[in-house]
Design a protein around this motif. Sequence first.
Motif, PDB file in Angstrom:
ATOM      1  N   PRO A  80      16.558   3.768  18.845  1.00  0.00           N
ATOM      2  CA  PRO A  80      16.479   5.174  18.451  1.00  0.00           C
ATOM      3  C   PRO A  80      17.702   5.720  17.711  1.00  0.00           C
ATOM      4  CG  PRO A  80      16.801   4.983  20.815  1.00  0.00           C
ATOM      5  CD  PRO A  80      16.592   3.601  20.305  1.00  0.00           C
ATOM      6  N   SER A  81      18.822   5.018  17.717  1.00  0.00           N
ATOM      7  CA  SER A  81      19.985   5.507  16.966  1.00  0.00           C
ATOM      8  C   SER A  81      20.821   4.313  16.524  1.00  0.00           C
ATOM      9  CB  SER A  81      20.842   6.432  17.841  1.00  0.00           C
ATOM     10  OG  SER A  81      21.458   5.672  18.862  1.00  0.00           O
ATOM     11  N   LEU A  82      21.756   4.567  15.614  1.00  0.00           N
ATOM     12  CA  LEU A  82      22.625   3.485  15.139  1.00  0.00           C
ATOM     13  C   LEU A  82      23.469   2.938  16.291  1.00  0.00           C
ATOM     14  CD1 LEU A  82      23.458   1.852  12.697  1.00  0.00           C
ATOM     15  CD2 LEU A  82      25.187   3.585  12.180  1.00  0.00           C
ATOM     16  N   ARG A  83      23.924   3.846  17.165  1.00  0.00           N
ATOM     17  CA  ARG A  83      24.736   3.439  18.319  1.00  0.00           C
ATOM     18  C   ARG A  83      23.962   2.468  19.197  1.00  0.00           C
ATOM     19  NH1 ARG A  83      25.772   5.283  23.686  1.00  0.00           N
ATOM     20  NH2 ARG A  83      27.982   5.282  24.232  1.00  0.00           N
ATOM     21  N   ARG A  84      22.693   2.816  19.501  1.00  0.00           N
ATOM     22  CA  ARG A  84      21.868   1.938  20.328  1.00  0.00           C
ATOM     23  C   ARG A  84      21.575   0.614  19.628  1.00  0.00           C
ATOM     24  NH1 ARG A  84      22.892   4.165  24.973  1.00  0.00           N
ATOM     25  NH2 ARG A  84      21.763   6.068  25.477  1.00  0.00           N
ATOM     26  N   LYS A  85      21.372   0.703  18.317  1.00  0.00           N
ATOM     27  CA  LYS A  85      21.039  -0.508  17.574  1.00  0.00           C
ATOM     28  C   LYS A  85      22.224  -1.478  17.558  1.00  0.00           C
ATOM     29  CE  LYS A  85      18.666  -0.239  13.688  1.00  0.00           C
ATOM     30  NZ  LYS A  85      17.793  -0.708  12.620  1.00  0.00           N
TER      31      LYS A  85
END
Lengths: 95, 331
Positions: free
Chosen positions: B73-78
């Motif tokens: 869901p976000s760049l951080r999570r990815k």
Amino acid sequence: MTATEIPLWEVFIRPRNGLAHRHCGSLHAPDAEMAIQAARDVYTRRGEGQSIWVIPSSEVVASDPDDKDEIFDPADDKIYRHPSFYDIPEDVGHM
Amino acid sequence: MYAQGLLGGAEAAEENEEFLAAFQARIDAEEKIEPKDPMPAAYRKTLIRQIGQHAHSEIVGMLPEGNWITRAPSLRRKAALLAKVQDEGGHGLYLYSAAETLGVSRDQMTEELLSGKAKYSSIFNYPTLTWADIGAIGWLVDGAAIMNQVPLCRCSFGPYARAMIRVCKEESFHQRQGYEIMLTLARGSDAQKEMAQDALNRWWWPSLMMFGPSDADSEHSDQSVKWKIKRFTNDALRQKFVDATVPQGEFLGLTFPDPDLKWNEERGAYDFGPIDWDEFWRVVKGHGRMNVDRIKDRKKAWDDGKWVRDAALAHAEKRRQRKDAAKTAAE
């Protein structure tokens, strides 16, 4: 399966300058260059290294575990190689 | 990440009593066994199988999570999920090389995984249906794996213990990022909270099964304990996991899918309901929802990578020949 097994390399990492390279594991790679690249990905993902050595595992020459006793036992009875073997009076101070 | 109680049980020793007693004395004195040391054939075979299963679990374990990298869901999570999946690949490689010190070849282990002969942790034969599953896997599956793997850092076989120390150092981030995902969802909208609860409902029991069969049904488990390949029984580790995890789930405000789960003051531990071992064995024997897909995906990755392996070997050979030719010319 590949007809030829991809060669095995032993990996040594220097964690930072001032320390010796230390064996940290092994990996398979077709040549030295790819072994270095793979070692970087496999063994230094969290800043564990400043320098990498790789050597083909087949080039390691090791002592035979069966000869362990005759190689290492002779050191056991030479306690005069240790500083605690010698009596120095306390008055002399730290030596 | 994912050691499981050894599937198939340990081997029985065949050597004479004097040899076995001398070996046991070394184990009892907490001496580490190194690859070239004399060891009972059954000790070697048990370790090859256990480390192999463990390595395969790491490799197959990349698949259920890899399923969500493009949809994080976000760049951080990815970024975190990519790093975690890369770690699992790395853990597989540490473990394969530990097994290779015992005389089994990498190609043989790869062949056994792809042909379906080798086992891997049953947990990866469950599907990852929603993003919350990535949270539940990090929190529960990696949490269970840590319970299992921390004692393996003291395993009597040196290369396995050393590999496990590296793995455990990297594992803590995996569990924490998973719990953080669960926490975010649990504090989110009703739909997000429901998603987190649904993931817990589906992953709780399979996570408990990761510790392997109950001690009463685990063949030869005591031989592995005697040889200090493992330090605790399956049931003891499972209990530790339940005791550590239930308060974390309560903090999330989620409910565990077990009506019998309650604190037992007298034991100082949580009681929990019976595990569906029929389901466990069904999944181990290949009838889980994802068994066929996991092996199919691994096989495809291996086959699709063949030209890369072939090209790299051909390139290495060409360079070697050129170097030899240059050397001969110089002489």
